[in-house]
Design a protein around this motif. Sequence first.
Motif, mmCIF file in Angstrom:
data_model
loop_
_atom_site.group_PDB
_atom_site.id
_atom_site.type_symbol
_atom_site.label_atom_id
_atom_site.label_comp_id
_atom_site.label_asym_id
_atom_site.label_seq_id
_atom_site.Cartn_x
_atom_site.Cartn_y
_atom_site.Cartn_z
ATOM 1 N N LEU A 19 -6.685 1.329 -3.725
ATOM 2 C CA LEU A 19 -7.032 2.334 -4.738
ATOM 3 C C LEU A 19 -6.602 3.733 -4.294
ATOM 4 N N ALA A 20 -6.801 4.056 -3.021
ATOM 5 C CA ALA A 20 -6.414 5.371 -2.504
ATOM 6 C C ALA A 20 -4.895 5.545 -2.543
ATOM 7 N N LEU A 21 -4.168 4.508 -2.159
ATOM 8 C CA LEU A 21 -2.709 4.586 -2.184
ATOM 9 C C LEU A 21 -2.194 4.722 -3.616
ATOM 10 N N ALA A 22 -2.803 4.005 -4.537
ATOM 11 C CA ALA A 22 -2.417 4.127 -5.947
ATOM 12 C C ALA A 22 -2.663 5.547 -6.445
ATOM 13 N N GLN A 23 -3.752 6.152 -6.024
ATOM 14 C CA GLN A 23 -4.052 7.527 -6.445
ATOM 15 C C GLN A 23 -3.026 8.501 -5.887
ATOM 16 N N ILE A 24 -2.622 8.307 -4.647
ATOM 17 C CA ILE A 24 -1.576 9.148 -4.046
ATOM 18 C C ILE A 24 -0.305 9.051 -4.884
ATOM 19 N N LEU A 25 0.069 7.841 -5.261
ATOM 20 C CA LEU A 25 1.282 7.641 -6.055
ATOM 21 C C LEU A 25 1.164 8.312 -7.419
ATOM 22 N N GLU A 26 0.028 8.155 -8.065
ATOM 23 C CA GLU A 26 -0.171 8.797 -9.370
ATOM 24 C C GLU A 26 -0.131 10.312 -9.252
ATOM 25 N N ASP A 27 -0.783 10.837 -8.229
ATOM 26 C CA ASP A 27 -0.815 12.288 -8.030
ATOM 27 C C ASP A 27 0.582 12.849 -7.750
ATOM 28 N N SER A 28 1.460 11.991 -7.255
ATOM 29 C CA SER A 28 2.820 12.419 -6.911
ATOM 30 C C SER A 28 3.837 12.008 -7.964
ATOM 31 N N LYS A 29 3.350 11.786 -9.175
ATOM 32 C CA LYS A 29 4.203 11.566 -10.356
ATOM 33 C C LYS A 29 4.937 10.233 -10.400
ATOM 34 N N ALA A 30 4.456 9.217 -9.677
ATOM 35 C CA ALA A 30 5.000 7.876 -9.870
ATOM 36 C C ALA A 30 4.472 7.375 -11.218
ATOM 37 N N ASP A 31 5.250 6.543 -11.881
ATOM 38 C CA ASP A 31 4.865 6.036 -13.202
ATOM 39 C C ASP A 31 4.345 4.606 -13.109
ATOM 40 N N ASP A 32 3.536 4.256 -14.105
ATOM 41 C CA ASP A 32 3.063 2.878 -14.286
ATOM 42 C C ASP A 32 2.514 2.274 -12.996
ATOM 43 N N VAL A 33 1.659 3.008 -12.318
ATOM 44 C CA VAL A 33 1.074 2.520 -11.073
ATOM 45 C C VAL A 33 0.063 1.426 -11.407
ATOM 46 N N CYS A 34 0.192 0.296 -10.726
ATOM 47 C CA CYS A 34 -0.788 -0.766 -10.932
ATOM 48 C C CYS A 34 -1.146 -1.403 -9.592
ATOM 49 N N ILE A 35 -2.321 -1.991 -9.571
ATOM 50 C CA ILE A 35 -2.801 -2.708 -8.392
ATOM 51 C C ILE A 35 -3.101 -4.136 -8.840
ATOM 52 N N ILE A 36 -2.593 -5.084 -8.077
ATOM 53 C CA ILE A 36 -2.865 -6.481 -8.363
ATOM 54 C C ILE A 36 -3.533 -7.108 -7.134
ATOM 55 N N ASP A 37 -4.694 -7.713 -7.342
ATOM 56 C CA ASP A 37 -5.390 -8.443 -6.283
ATOM 57 C C ASP A 37 -4.758 -9.827 -6.199
ATOM 58 N N VAL A 38 -4.040 -10.078 -5.114
ATOM 59 C CA VAL A 38 -3.368 -11.362 -4.920
ATOM 60 C C VAL A 38 -4.008 -12.157 -3.775
ATOM 61 N N SER A 39 -5.211 -11.758 -3.381
ATOM 62 C CA SER A 39 -5.862 -12.372 -2.218
ATOM 63 C C SER A 39 -6.131 -13.860 -2.392
ATOM 64 N N GLU A 40 -6.345 -14.294 -3.618
ATOM 65 C CA GLU A 40 -6.605 -15.711 -3.868
ATOM 66 C C GLU A 40 -5.317 -16.509 -4.046
ATOM 67 N N LEU A 41 -4.172 -15.826 -4.066
ATOM 68 C CA LEU A 41 -2.910 -16.486 -4.386
ATOM 69 C C LEU A 41 -1.994 -16.687 -3.190
ATOM 70 N N ASN A 42 -2.296 -16.046 -2.067
ATOM 71 C CA ASN A 42 -1.466 -16.186 -0.873
ATOM 72 C C ASN A 42 -2.289 -15.877 0.369
ATOM 73 N N SER A 43 -1.689 -16.069 1.523
ATOM 74 C CA SER A 43 -2.417 -15.845 2.774
ATOM 75 C C SER A 43 -1.921 -14.628 3.544
ATOM 76 N N TRP A 44 -0.933 -13.909 3.032
ATOM 77 C CA TRP A 44 -0.318 -12.847 3.826
ATOM 78 C C TRP A 44 -0.645 -11.434 3.377
ATOM 79 N N THR A 45 -1.260 -11.246 2.213
ATOM 80 C CA THR A 45 -1.706 -9.912 1.788
ATOM 81 C C THR A 45 -2.787 -10.065 0.737
ATOM 82 N N ASP A 46 -3.516 -8.978 0.493
ATOM 83 C CA ASP A 46 -4.595 -9.009 -0.494
ATOM 84 C C ASP A 46 -4.255 -8.254 -1.775
ATOM 85 N N PHE A 47 -3.496 -7.156 -1.651
ATOM 86 C CA PHE A 47 -3.220 -6.315 -2.809
ATOM 87 C C PHE A 47 -1.763 -5.880 -2.846
ATOM 88 N N PHE A 48 -1.221 -5.851 -4.048
ATOM 89 C CA PHE A 48 0.058 -5.210 -4.315
ATOM 90 C C PHE A 48 -0.243 -3.908 -5.033
#
Length: 114
Positions: free
Chosen positions: A9-38
């Motif tokens: 959430l904090a990283l997404a906010q940094i991106l939004e504050d810095s004018k990145a577009d269409d910022v989204c976060i996807i919880d992938v923790s139940e779908l793989n073993s190597w990361t929790d969020f994109f």
Amino acid sequence: MKTAEENALALAQILEDSKADDVCIIDVSELNSWTDFFVIATVHSTAHTQGLAKQIKDYVKENEMEIHLTHNKAPGGDDWNLIDIGPVVVHLMSQDAREFYELEKLWHNGKRLK
């Protein structure tokens, strides 16, 4: 210490504050073993990507995290910059790359937080 979700959430906010577009976060923790969020964002130029990457690296350092891999997905290209922070993977993508790869569609079974 912050949770993976709080960091995403904090990283997404940094991106939004810095004018990145269409910022989204996807919880992938139940779908793989190597990361929790994109965290996925559309960037506008090489300079924009570099500036965002620096802000992400600063956040990582301030929060005593570690970047595992940082590389462009396309050799010699700036279309997709991936920053692997372990439990959070940040994807900085051009509009063309975002439309072509459709990560949100590919990972549609993940829970969208934002």
